[in-house]
Design an enzyme around this catalytic site. Structure first.
Site, PDB file in Angstrom:
ATOM      1  N   LYS A 147      24.025  -2.944 -32.768  1.00  0.00           N
ATOM      2  CA  LYS A 147      25.302  -3.090 -33.475  1.00  0.00           C
ATOM      3  C   LYS A 147      26.478  -2.853 -32.526  1.00  0.00           C
ATOM      4  O   LYS A 147      27.486  -3.550 -32.591  1.00  0.00           O
ATOM      5  CB  LYS A 147      25.356  -2.160 -34.681  1.00  0.00           C
ATOM      6  CG  LYS A 147      24.497  -2.698 -35.807  1.00  0.00           C
ATOM      7  CD  LYS A 147      24.428  -1.778 -36.984  1.00  0.00           C
ATOM      8  CE  LYS A 147      23.536  -2.364 -38.062  1.00  0.00           C
ATOM      9  NZ  LYS A 147      23.033  -1.363 -38.993  1.00  0.00           N
TER      10      LYS A 147
ATOM     11  N   LYS B 157      18.509 -17.477 -35.771  1.00  0.00           N
ATOM     12  CA  LYS B 157      18.138 -16.753 -36.989  1.00  0.00           C
ATOM     13  C   LYS B 157      19.320 -16.786 -37.970  1.00  0.00           C
ATOM     14  O   LYS B 157      20.456 -16.517 -37.562  1.00  0.00           O
ATOM     15  CB  LYS B 157      17.798 -15.307 -36.615  1.00  0.00           C
ATOM     16  CG  LYS B 157      17.461 -14.451 -37.809  1.00  0.00           C
ATOM     17  CD  LYS B 157      17.317 -12.981 -37.443  1.00  0.00           C
ATOM     18  CE  LYS B 157      17.167 -12.184 -38.724  1.00  0.00           C
ATOM     19  NZ  LYS B 157      17.321 -10.776 -38.624  1.00  0.00           N
TER      20      LYS B 157
ATOM     21  N   LYS C 148      24.454 -13.281 -41.337  1.00  0.00           N
ATOM     22  CA  LYS C 148      25.899 -13.337 -41.597  1.00  0.00           C
ATOM     23  C   LYS C 148      26.692 -13.041 -40.327  1.00  0.00           C
ATOM     24  O   LYS C 148      27.818 -13.496 -40.181  1.00  0.00           O
ATOM     25  CB  LYS C 148      26.293 -12.415 -42.761  1.00  0.00           C
ATOM     26  CG  LYS C 148      26.038 -10.959 -42.529  1.00  0.00           C
ATOM     27  CD  LYS C 148      26.441 -10.171 -43.756  1.00  0.00           C
ATOM     28  CE  LYS C 148      25.994  -8.720 -43.660  1.00  0.00           C
ATOM     29  NZ  LYS C 148      24.533  -8.525 -43.657  1.00  0.00           N
TER      30      LYS C 148
HETATM   31  P1  ADP Z   1      22.077 -10.292 -41.838  1.00  0.00           P
HETATM   32  O1  ADP Z   1      21.342 -10.626 -40.555  1.00  0.00           O
HETATM   33  O2  ADP Z   1      22.647 -11.508 -42.489  1.00  0.00           O
HETATM   34  O3  ADP Z   1      23.080  -9.168 -41.644  1.00  0.00           O
HETATM   35  P2  ADP Z   1      20.490  -8.259 -43.110  1.00  0.00           P
HETATM   36  O4  ADP Z   1      20.200  -7.603 -41.796  1.00  0.00           O
HETATM   37  O5  ADP Z   1      21.425  -7.574 -44.066  1.00  0.00           O
HETATM   38  O6  ADP Z   1      20.991  -9.764 -42.853  1.00  0.00           O
HETATM   39  O7  ADP Z   1      19.114  -8.614 -43.825  1.00  0.00           O
HETATM   40  C1  ADP Z   1      18.509  -7.899 -44.856  1.00  0.00           C
HETATM   41  C2  ADP Z   1      17.032  -8.281 -44.866  1.00  0.00           C
HETATM   42  O8  ADP Z   1      16.928  -9.696 -45.120  1.00  0.00           O
HETATM   43  C3  ADP Z   1      16.343  -8.078 -43.509  1.00  0.00           C
HETATM   44  O9  ADP Z   1      15.764  -6.815 -43.378  1.00  0.00           O
HETATM   45  C4  ADP Z   1      15.276  -9.159 -43.517  1.00  0.00           C
HETATM   46  O10 ADP Z   1      14.127  -8.678 -44.196  1.00  0.00           O
HETATM   47  C5  ADP Z   1      15.885 -10.267 -44.336  1.00  0.00           C
HETATM   48  N1  ADP Z   1      16.438 -11.329 -43.481  1.00  0.00           N
HETATM   49  C6  ADP Z   1      17.717 -11.464 -43.072  1.00  0.00           C
HETATM   50  N2  ADP Z   1      17.893 -12.586 -42.347  1.00  0.00           N
HETATM   51  C7  ADP Z   1      16.681 -13.188 -42.281  1.00  0.00           C
HETATM   52  C8  ADP Z   1      16.184 -14.398 -41.703  1.00  0.00           C
HETATM   53  N3  ADP Z   1      16.994 -15.244 -41.035  1.00  0.00           N
HETATM   54  N4  ADP Z   1      14.881 -14.693 -41.837  1.00  0.00           N
HETATM   55  C9  ADP Z   1      14.045 -13.882 -42.534  1.00  0.00           C
HETATM   56  N5  ADP Z   1      14.443 -12.740 -43.133  1.00  0.00           N
HETATM   57  C10 ADP Z   1      15.733 -12.381 -43.018  1.00  0.00           C
END
Ligand code: ADP
Length: 341
Positions: A123, A205, A208
């Site tokens: 982060k 991947k 957000k």
């Molecule tokens: P972001 O990357 O958008 O901030 P988060 O880290 O809040 O998303 O994701 C919450 C959960 O959603 C993760 O722990 C994971 O299990 C799932 N997740 C997020 N992005 C993906 C992705 N591109 N492919 C598969 N699972 C995902």
């Protein structure tokens, strides 16, 4: 002594816990990587699902946005099939015991262990301010799990290290304060590893943080524009294509049943099938998959009183369960409370 000797998880009733970040609009990666499994799990096990607004504050410091995202997450879960009669959905901040337990855990955590946290380093590398909340994130996360006596934590593989910190904290707390009668179970991660990484519109991947997402509830022009913007190679329409290297097909695979998947893969390989055709197919599949949920979400969004009632009821259940564990934790550590005299 091993964890299982000091604190067999088997002596605690099975409890599933999971936190959901209200820090942005939920997307297809979140759906296939987490929410879909959450919705399956919540109906089968005693579970506590909470919207982690304290965690979100480490990066989102905009009251209006935090309020809106928190309600959005509740709407999303309810629309996607979370049944509040089967399990508990609530706001993290409605259970103050969680920050109380986090404090107890601070006192038994070394700074050097937190400094090794991969997610903190990631982060900060992304340019987020290194505030103490972000640094202590794994401790609050451990408290999130253990305050409800969580024994199973459904998480993505990226969260494995934080679950390890939680397991260490449960064992350390029990060893130090409650070796004869453990207060906390040592929870098992339930790694949702069968889920492939969902690609975003740029092929990285979906996240957000990369601004490459397709929202679960995107619709109409917004949805169409995003699907049409998925990056593909420049193979001409008439040429055969390899479905396995295509971002559009990677998304189609998630939505289509076996027959549809085979049909589209065959069309890719035979030539005469362009990426535009594939994108139209995907658009149809996304629209169809979430049609009912979208309808439900529209209805729910007109009835936020109901949504707040669900969260309030879930919060009550959360506080009761948390207080049970906190009473034992206070007692074990020697914290005298007099407010119930
Ligand atoms: P972001 O990357 O958008 O901030 P988060 O880290 O809040 O998303 O994701 C919450 C959960 O959603 C993760 O722990 C994971 O299990 C799932 N997740 C997020 N992005 C993906 C992705 N591109 N492919 C598969 N699972 C995902």
């Amino acid at each position: 002594m091993t964890d299982s000797q000091t604190n067999p998880v088997a002596s605690f009733p099975p409890v599933v816990v999971s936190g959901i970040q209200p820090s942005g609009t939920l997307h297809l990666g979140n759906y296939f990587g987490a929410i879909r499994q959450h919705v399956e799990l919540h109906a089968a096990h005693e579970s506590y699902f909470f919207i982690v607004n304290y965690h979100a504050l480490t990066t989102l410091q905009d009251a209006e946005a935090l309020r809106a995202y928190s309600i959005d997450v509740a709407l999303d879960y309810l629309a996607l099939g979370f049944d509040p009669k089967k399990s508990h959905l609530f706001l993290q901040s409605d259970v103050p015991q969680v920050t109380e337990l986090a404090w107890l855990f601070y006192t038994i955590t070394s700074v050097s262990q937190l400094e090794k946290s991969v997610s903190f380093k990631d982060k900060v590398a992304q340019g987020l301010g290194a505030n103490a909340g972000l640094f202590n994130y794994p401790i609050l996360q451990a408290a999130d799990i253990l305050v409800y006596g969580g024994t199973r934590v459904p998480v993505g593989a990226d969260q494995k290290q934080n679950i390890e910190i939680c397991r260490n904290l449960a064992s350390r707390f029990n060893d130090r304060f409650a070796s004869a009668d453990p207060v906390f179970p040592v929870p098992e991660p339930y790694i949702l590893d069968e889920v492939a990484v969902v690609p975003g519109v740029d092929g990285r991947k979906m996240s957000k943080s990369y601004d490459n997402t397709i929202g679960i509830f995107d619709e109409g022009k917004t949805l169409k524009k995003k699907v049409m913007s998925i990056i593909t190679d420049s193979t001409p329409l008439e040429d055969p294509k390899d479905p396995e290297t295509c971002n559009v097909f990677a998304l189609i695979k998630l939505f289509a049943d076996d027959a549809k998947r085979e049909e589209v893969a065959a069309a890719y390989r035979s030539g005469g099938y362009g990426y535009g055709h594939a994108k139209k197919e995907l658009l149809g599949l996304i629209t169809e998959r979430f049609a009912e949920a979208r309808e439900r979400r529209h209805e729910l969004s007109r009835n936020t009183d109901y949504v707040l009632d669900v969260l309030a009821e879930g919060g009550k259940k959360g506080r009761t369960q948390a207080e049970h564990f906190m009473e034992r934790a206070r007692e074990a550590t020697g914290l005298i409370t007099t407010y119930n005299r």
